[in-house]
Scaffold this active site. Structure first.
Site, PDB file in Angstrom:
ATOM      1  CG  HIS A  25      -0.514 -16.411  13.132  1.00 52.32           C
ATOM      2  ND1 HIS A  25       0.072 -17.475  12.498  1.00 52.32           N
ATOM      3  CD2 HIS A  25      -0.368 -15.361  12.291  1.00 52.32           C
ATOM      4  CE1 HIS A  25       0.552 -17.087  11.339  1.00 52.32           C
ATOM      5  NE2 HIS A  25       0.295 -15.812  11.185  1.00 52.32           N
TER       6      HIS A  25
HETATM    7  C1  T46 Z   1       1.453 -15.523   8.263  1.00 47.23           C
HETATM    8  C2  T46 Z   1       1.104 -16.657   7.393  1.00 47.23           C
HETATM    9  C3  T46 Z   1       0.308 -16.247   6.195  1.00 47.23           C
HETATM   10  C4  T46 Z   1      10.751 -17.455  10.273  1.00 47.23           C
HETATM   11  O1  T46 Z   1      11.742 -17.757  10.917  1.00 47.23           O
HETATM   12  N1  T46 Z   1      10.765 -16.363   9.435  1.00 47.23           N
HETATM   13  C5  T46 Z   1       9.699 -15.994   8.694  1.00 47.23           C
HETATM   14  O2  T46 Z   1       9.761 -14.983   7.947  1.00 47.23           O
HETATM   15  C6  T46 Z   1       8.483 -16.772   8.782  1.00 47.23           C
HETATM   16  C7  T46 Z   1       7.260 -16.395   7.959  1.00 47.23           C
HETATM   17  C8  T46 Z   1       8.476 -17.860   9.623  1.00 47.23           C
HETATM   18  N2  T46 Z   1       9.586 -18.195  10.329  1.00 47.23           N
HETATM   19  C9  T46 Z   1       9.564 -19.383  11.196  1.00 47.23           C
HETATM   20  C10 T46 Z   1       8.660 -19.263  12.412  1.00 47.23           C
HETATM   21  C11 T46 Z   1       8.231 -20.692  12.658  1.00 47.23           C
HETATM   22  O3  T46 Z   1       9.166 -21.356  13.461  1.00 47.23           O
HETATM   23  O4  T46 Z   1       9.047 -20.473  10.440  1.00 47.23           O
HETATM   24  C12 T46 Z   1       8.257 -21.314  11.269  1.00 47.23           C
HETATM   25  C13 T46 Z   1       6.869 -21.484  10.657  1.00 47.23           C
HETATM   26  O5  T46 Z   1       6.169 -20.225  10.759  1.00 47.23           O
HETATM   27  P1  T46 Z   1       4.603 -20.166  11.037  1.00 47.23           P
HETATM   28  O6  T46 Z   1       4.179 -21.320  11.860  1.00 47.23           O
HETATM   29  O7  T46 Z   1       4.269 -18.799  11.539  1.00 47.23           O
HETATM   30  O8  T46 Z   1       4.043 -20.367   9.546  1.00 47.23           O
HETATM   31  P2  T46 Z   1       2.566 -20.128   9.026  1.00 47.23           P
HETATM   32  O9  T46 Z   1       2.513 -20.660   7.645  1.00 47.23           O
HETATM   33  O10 T46 Z   1       1.568 -20.613  10.000  1.00 47.23           O
HETATM   34  O11 T46 Z   1       2.431 -18.521   8.975  1.00 47.23           O
HETATM   35  C14 T46 Z   1       3.124 -17.793   8.005  1.00 47.23           C
HETATM   36  C15 T46 Z   1       3.713 -16.528   8.614  1.00 47.23           C
HETATM   37  O12 T46 Z   1       4.571 -16.882   9.719  1.00 47.23           O
HETATM   38  C16 T46 Z   1       2.644 -15.611   9.132  1.00 47.23           C
HETATM   39  O13 T46 Z   1       3.178 -14.344   9.395  1.00 47.23           O
HETATM   40  O14 T46 Z   1       0.684 -14.585   8.394  1.00 47.23           O
HETATM   41  O15 T46 Z   1       2.228 -17.434   6.962  1.00 47.23           O
END
Ligand code: T46
Length: 146
Positions: free
Chosen positions: A60
């Site tokens: 993303h």
């Molecule tokens: C990024 C990369 C480097 C939350 O509820 N609060 C939070 O602060 C974060 C970071 C995530 N979440 C929830 C949202 C999703 O349901 O946790 C779940 C996994 O998040 P995501 O799929 O976005 O995780 P990554 O590792 O793909 O991405 C994360 C960050 O979300 C993003 O901002 O830049 O790490």
């Protein structure tokens, strides 16, 4: 490793932390807002338990959020894409972070079993700030003015 890490990505650059070598009792790394970290930090999160060797995270970009990513244990590959240039960076040095501004598509992969990713973010979590569709990202990034 990563002694002079130069990125070719618009909207991303390496950040170097200062650290105190307290050996044999460990090292202490320092990240201060508006110093090493170019924004006021409103959120800290970390990712661990990356035992699945096929795991990929990210995929993303953000509309407004700024973040600095650190690999504070182990290693992983960070794939960056500004819509024109793609670059892959191996993070394996806790003192080296990657600052990413808006509109940088990023994916993380190839995590070592002991990998821990620490992220300092400029704002609280807001799903509306995420661009999770690559075509939408390309349209927005190609229209950027800087
Ligand atoms: C990024 C990369 C480097 C939350 O509820 N609060 C939070 O602060 C974060 C970071 C995530 N979440 C929830 C949202 C999703 O349901 O946790 C779940 C996994 O998040 P995501 O799929 O976005 O995780 P990554 O590792 O793909 O991405 C994360 C960050 O979300 C993003 O901002 O830049 O790490």
């Amino acid at each position: 490793m990563n002694k002079a890490l130069t990125l070719r990505i618009n909207g991303a650059r390496a950040v170097k932390l200062s650290f105190v070598k307290d050996l044999p009792d460990g090292n202490l790394f320092i990240a201060e807002a508006r110093r090493e970290i170019p924004f006021d930090i409103k959120r800290v999160y970390f990712v661990n338990n990356l035992a699945n060797p096929k795991a990929t995270r990210g995929k993303h970009a953000h509309r407004k959020l700024e973040q600095v990513l650190f690999c504070i244990s182990g290693s992983f590959l960070l794939h960056l894409d500004d819509s024109k240039v793609k670059q892959r960076v191996k993070l394996n040095d806790a003192s080296v972070g990657i600052w990413m501004g808006p509109l940088v598509w990023h994916t993380m992969s190839s995590f070592s079993y002991d990998c821990i990713i620490l992220v300092l973010a400029s704002d609280q979590y807001d799903e509306a700030d995420y661009i999770r569709d690559y075509d939408a990202f390309m349209r927005l990034a190609k229209g950027r003015t800087r």
